[in-house]
Design an enzyme around this catalytic site. Sequence first.
Site, PDB file in Angstrom:
ATOM      1  N   ASN A  86       0.818  -1.219   0.000  1.00  0.00           N
ATOM      2  CA  ASN A  86       0.000   0.000   0.000  1.00  0.00           C
ATOM      3  C   ASN A  86       0.856   1.276   0.000  1.00  0.00           C
ATOM      4  O   ASN A  86       2.089   1.207   0.149  1.00  0.00           O
ATOM      5  CB  ASN A  86      -0.900  -0.040   1.246  1.00  0.00           C
ATOM      6  CG  ASN A  86      -2.201   0.710   1.046  1.00  0.00           C
ATOM      7  OD1 ASN A  86      -2.291   1.620   0.222  1.00  0.00           O
ATOM      8  ND2 ASN A  86      -3.215   0.344   1.807  1.00  0.00           N
ATOM      9  N   ASP A 101       9.891  -1.588  -7.787  1.00  0.00           N
ATOM     10  CA  ASP A 101       9.110  -0.845  -6.797  1.00  0.00           C
ATOM     11  C   ASP A 101       7.678  -0.698  -7.308  1.00  0.00           C
ATOM     12  O   ASP A 101       7.399   0.152  -8.135  1.00  0.00           O
ATOM     13  CB  ASP A 101       9.795   0.530  -6.629  1.00  0.00           C
ATOM     14  CG  ASP A 101       9.016   1.507  -5.793  1.00  0.00           C
ATOM     15  OD1 ASP A 101       8.005   1.128  -5.193  1.00  0.00           O
ATOM     16  OD2 ASP A 101       9.432   2.679  -5.753  1.00  0.00           O
ATOM     17  N   GLU A 109       9.107   3.609  -9.220  1.00  0.00           N
ATOM     18  CA  GLU A 109       7.830   4.083  -9.737  1.00  0.00           C
ATOM     19  C   GLU A 109       7.955   5.553 -10.191  1.00  0.00           C
ATOM     20  O   GLU A 109       8.646   6.339  -9.547  1.00  0.00           O
ATOM     21  CB  GLU A 109       6.829   3.996  -8.573  1.00  0.00           C
ATOM     22  CG  GLU A 109       5.425   4.031  -8.984  1.00  0.00           C
ATOM     23  CD  GLU A 109       4.489   3.855  -7.780  1.00  0.00           C
ATOM     24  OE1 GLU A 109       4.793   4.317  -6.663  1.00  0.00           O
ATOM     25  OE2 GLU A 109       3.428   3.253  -7.991  1.00  0.00           O
ATOM     26  N   ASP A 130      -1.733  -1.913 -10.235  1.00  0.00           N
ATOM     27  CA  ASP A 130      -2.499  -0.884 -10.942  1.00  0.00           C
ATOM     28  C   ASP A 130      -3.930  -1.343 -11.160  1.00  0.00           C
ATOM     29  O   ASP A 130      -4.883  -0.638 -10.843  1.00  0.00           O
ATOM     30  CB  ASP A 130      -1.873  -0.605 -12.320  1.00  0.00           C
ATOM     31  CG  ASP A 130      -0.609   0.194 -12.206  1.00  0.00           C
ATOM     32  OD1 ASP A 130       0.393  -0.366 -11.746  1.00  0.00           O
ATOM     33  OD2 ASP A 130      -0.627   1.379 -12.567  1.00  0.00           O
ATOM     34  N   TYR A 132      -5.804  13.529  -6.196  1.00  0.00           N
ATOM     35  CA  TYR A 132      -6.083  13.516  -4.758  1.00  0.00           C
ATOM     36  C   TYR A 132      -7.056  14.621  -4.335  1.00  0.00           C
ATOM     37  O   TYR A 132      -7.695  14.515  -3.295  1.00  0.00           O
ATOM     38  CB  TYR A 132      -4.784  13.597  -3.947  1.00  0.00           C
ATOM     39  CG  TYR A 132      -4.119  12.243  -3.836  1.00  0.00           C
ATOM     40  CD1 TYR A 132      -4.784  11.156  -3.261  1.00  0.00           C
ATOM     41  CD2 TYR A 132      -2.832  12.041  -4.313  1.00  0.00           C
ATOM     42  CE1 TYR A 132      -4.183   9.907  -3.173  1.00  0.00           C
ATOM     43  CE2 TYR A 132      -2.220  10.792  -4.225  1.00  0.00           C
ATOM     44  CZ  TYR A 132      -2.903   9.730  -3.651  1.00  0.00           C
ATOM     45  OH  TYR A 132      -2.308   8.495  -3.555  1.00  0.00           O
ATOM     46  N   ARG A 152       3.469   6.945   8.286  1.00  0.00           N
ATOM     47  CA  ARG A 152       4.585   7.036   7.318  1.00  0.00           C
ATOM     48  C   ARG A 152       4.297   8.031   6.201  1.00  0.00           C
ATOM     49  O   ARG A 152       5.194   8.720   5.734  1.00  0.00           O
ATOM     50  CB  ARG A 152       4.895   5.660   6.760  1.00  0.00           C
ATOM     51  CG  ARG A 152       5.402   4.783   7.887  1.00  0.00           C
ATOM     52  CD  ARG A 152       6.145   3.587   7.416  1.00  0.00           C
ATOM     53  NE  ARG A 152       6.510   2.820   8.582  1.00  0.00           N
ATOM     54  CZ  ARG A 152       6.552   1.505   8.635  1.00  0.00           C
ATOM     55  NH1 ARG A 152       6.281   0.816   7.553  1.00  0.00           N
ATOM     56  NH2 ARG A 152       6.892   0.899   9.743  1.00  0.00           N
ATOM     57  N   ILE A 153       3.047   8.071   5.762  1.00  0.00           N
ATOM     58  CA  ILE A 153       2.672   9.038   4.709  1.00  0.00           C
ATOM     59  C   ILE A 153       2.887  10.459   5.259  1.00  0.00           C
ATOM     60  O   ILE A 153       3.421  11.333   4.578  1.00  0.00           O
ATOM     61  CB  ILE A 153       1.207   8.820   4.255  1.00  0.00           C
ATOM     62  CG1 ILE A 153       1.098   7.499   3.480  1.00  0.00           C
ATOM     63  CG2 ILE A 153       0.715   9.983   3.406  1.00  0.00           C
ATOM     64  CD1 ILE A 153      -0.326   7.032   3.213  1.00  0.00           C
ATOM     65  N   LYS A 154       2.487  10.640   6.539  1.00  0.00           N
ATOM     66  CA  LYS A 154       2.662  11.951   7.191  1.00  0.00           C
ATOM     67  C   LYS A 154       4.142  12.297   7.282  1.00  0.00           C
ATOM     68  O   LYS A 154       4.581  13.391   6.943  1.00  0.00           O
ATOM     69  CB  LYS A 154       2.045  11.882   8.589  1.00  0.00           C
ATOM     70  CG  LYS A 154       1.343  13.170   8.994  1.00  0.00           C
ATOM     71  CD  LYS A 154       0.742  13.054  10.364  1.00  0.00           C
ATOM     72  CE  LYS A 154      -0.740  12.704  10.310  1.00  0.00           C
ATOM     73  NZ  LYS A 154      -1.314  12.376  11.606  1.00  0.00           N
TER      74      LYS A 154
HETATM   75  N1  LIG Z   1       9.784  -0.458   7.729  1.00  0.00           N
HETATM   76  C1  LIG Z   1       9.794   0.862   7.955  1.00  0.00           C
HETATM   77  N2  LIG Z   1       9.949   1.322   9.216  1.00  0.00           N
HETATM   78  C2  LIG Z   1       9.931   2.649   9.465  1.00  0.00           C
HETATM   79  N3  LIG Z   1       9.771   3.603   8.529  1.00  0.00           N
HETATM   80  C3  LIG Z   1       9.623   3.205   7.278  1.00  0.00           C
HETATM   81  C4  LIG Z   1       9.627   1.820   6.915  1.00  0.00           C
HETATM   82  N4  LIG Z   1       9.450   1.724   5.587  1.00  0.00           N
HETATM   83  C5  LIG Z   1       9.336   2.992   5.134  1.00  0.00           C
HETATM   84  N5  LIG Z   1       9.450   3.880   6.140  1.00  0.00           N
HETATM   85  C6  LIG Z   1       9.335   5.340   5.991  1.00  0.00           C
HETATM   86  O1  LIG Z   1       8.004   5.574   5.521  1.00  0.00           O
HETATM   87  C7  LIG Z   1       7.972   6.548   4.487  1.00  0.00           C
HETATM   88  C8  LIG Z   1       7.373   5.930   3.226  1.00  0.00           C
HETATM   89  O2  LIG Z   1       8.259   4.972   2.687  1.00  0.00           O
HETATM   90  P1  LIG Z   1       8.398   4.720   1.122  1.00  0.00           P
HETATM   91  O3  LIG Z   1       8.434   6.016   0.382  1.00  0.00           O
HETATM   92  O4  LIG Z   1       9.523   3.772   0.939  1.00  0.00           O
HETATM   93  O5  LIG Z   1       7.005   3.997   0.833  1.00  0.00           O
HETATM   94  P2  LIG Z   1       6.426   3.430  -0.545  1.00  0.00           P
HETATM   95  O6  LIG Z   1       5.816   2.110  -0.249  1.00  0.00           O
HETATM   96  O7  LIG Z   1       7.449   3.454  -1.606  1.00  0.00           O
HETATM   97  O8  LIG Z   1       5.272   4.469  -0.852  1.00  0.00           O
HETATM   98  P3  LIG Z   1       4.445   4.764  -2.199  1.00  0.00           P
HETATM   99  O9  LIG Z   1       3.442   3.692  -2.359  1.00  0.00           O
HETATM  100  O10 LIG Z   1       3.787   6.062  -1.932  1.00  0.00           O
HETATM  101  O11 LIG Z   1       5.417   4.844  -3.326  1.00  0.00           O
HETATM  102  C9  LIG Z   1       9.404   7.027   4.305  1.00  0.00           C
HETATM  103  O12 LIG Z   1       9.538   8.223   5.058  1.00  0.00           O
HETATM  104  C10 LIG Z   1      10.260   5.902   4.909  1.00  0.00           C
HETATM  105  O13 LIG Z   1      11.456   6.408   5.479  1.00  0.00           O
HETATM  106  N1  LIG Z   2      -4.672   6.168  -8.190  1.00  0.00           N
HETATM  107  C1  LIG Z   2      -3.498   5.570  -8.281  1.00  0.00           C
HETATM  108  N2  LIG Z   2      -3.348   4.527  -9.105  1.00  0.00           N
HETATM  109  C2  LIG Z   2      -2.188   3.856  -9.241  1.00  0.00           C
HETATM  110  O1  LIG Z   2      -2.083   2.896 -10.023  1.00  0.00           O
HETATM  111  C3  LIG Z   2      -1.135   4.315  -8.443  1.00  0.00           C
HETATM  112  N3  LIG Z   2       0.142   3.925  -8.297  1.00  0.00           N
HETATM  113  C4  LIG Z   2       0.665   4.754  -7.391  1.00  0.00           C
HETATM  114  N4  LIG Z   2      -0.240   5.653  -6.972  1.00  0.00           N
HETATM  115  C5  LIG Z   2      -0.035   6.754  -6.018  1.00  0.00           C
HETATM  116  C6  LIG Z   2      -0.027   6.333  -4.594  1.00  0.00           C
HETATM  117  C7  LIG Z   2       0.966   7.296  -3.987  1.00  0.00           C
HETATM  118  O2  LIG Z   2       0.296   8.503  -3.643  1.00  0.00           O
HETATM  119  C8  LIG Z   2       1.922   7.596  -5.112  1.00  0.00           C
HETATM  120  C9  LIG Z   2       3.199   6.785  -5.044  1.00  0.00           C
HETATM  121  O3  LIG Z   2       2.960   5.437  -5.062  1.00  0.00           O
HETATM  122  O4  LIG Z   2       1.243   7.320  -6.310  1.00  0.00           O
HETATM  123  C10 LIG Z   2      -1.358   5.403  -7.599  1.00  0.00           C
HETATM  124  N5  LIG Z   2      -2.510   6.031  -7.515  1.00  0.00           N
END
Ligand SMILES: Nc1ncnc2c1ncn2[C@@H]1O[C@H](COP(=O)(O)OP(=O)(O)OP(=O)(O)O)[C@@H](O)[C@H]1O
Ligand SMILES: Nc1nc(=O)c2ncn([C@H]3C[C@H](O)[C@@H](CO)O3)c2[nH]1
Length: 224
Positions: free
Chosen positions: A16, A86, A39, A92, A51, A144-146
């Site tokens: 997610n 990634d 990505e 999707d 969004y 983490r999003i925050k």
């Molecule tokens: N296992 C973990 N423990 C603690 N913090 C984490 C962990 N994994 C990621 N984070 C932190 O959470 C935030 C989001 O991580 P990251 O950008 O890698 O997520 P993502 O899955 O690639 O997100 P997206 O789907 O939006 O691309 C970053 O600030 C990262 O440092």
């Molecule tokens: N609507 C939508 N469809 C996708 O296939 C998709 N793939 C990624 N994302 C959004 C999630 C994160 O904000 C940000 C990084 O992953 O992009 C998506 N959003």
Amino acid sequence: MDRREISIMIIGICGNIGAGKSSLTSLLERVQGFTPVYEAVDENPFLKDFYSDMKRWAFHSQLFFLIKRFDFLKRVEDEGKIIIQDRTIYEDVEIFAKNLHLMGYIDERDWRLYRDTFYTLSDHLKAPTGMIYIKCSVPTLIERIKMRGRGYESNIEPEYLQRLNSLYDTWFESYTASEKLVINGDTHDFIASKKDQQIVLKDISDFVKKLSAGVQSSLFNGEP
Ligand SMILES: Nc1ncnc2c1ncn2[C@@H]1O[C@H](COP(=O)(O)OP(=O)(O)OP(=O)(O)O)[C@@H](O)[C@H]1O
Ligand SMILES: Nc1nc(=O)c2ncn([C@H]3C[C@H](O)[C@@H](CO)O3)c2[nH]1
């Protein structure tokens, strides 16, 4: 049989929003020397608008992600031995687009067009050799999003993440195209904790060994 084709291993990382896919991809690039495919988040010109008005921009945003993902993936096979991806193209359609359709933001006709496009494109792609799912609860994702602080993600609702999480669990459970590994993203902080990092790297290294054995055995069986 093309030896080059079967000597390449593609490992997908799914999960997610904010689960840690990019962080894990980057760790595996640094520590293991895997070739990353990230990505195209910042390139999506519809994401910010999406969004703020999901219904208006759902279809455009999905189509952009789909085409970009395909464009990246079709070139990837020449780039390295172990490719770490990634997010995967399955997410999707099976997670994001499906959710928007279920929420009524992609109507039936657009959903059919999107799926036809997906199946036409995905016919040209190889399934990953292995799939790693970083599974996180909604409170962890929100935190983490925050922490990451992408402005346009600040109004993502817990309910939206919960819907995506449910679709992830259902899809991953039934996914059979490759070997699977689950990482508990709630309990394993592979960013700040060296100990957790070692645990996760060891799990992935064992997983890769298992995948390599599969690749070797298919090579053996295929080449008299
Ligand atoms: N296992 C973990 N423990 C603690 N913090 C984490 C962990 N994994 C990621 N984070 C932190 O959470 C935030 C989001 O991580 P990251 O950008 O890698 O997520 P993502 O899955 O690639 O997100 P997206 O789907 O939006 O691309 C970053 O600030 C990262 O440092
Ligand atoms: N609507 C939508 N469809 C996708 O296939 C998709 N793939 C990624 N994302 C959004 C999630 C994160 O904000 C940000 C990084 O992953 O992009 C998506 N959003």
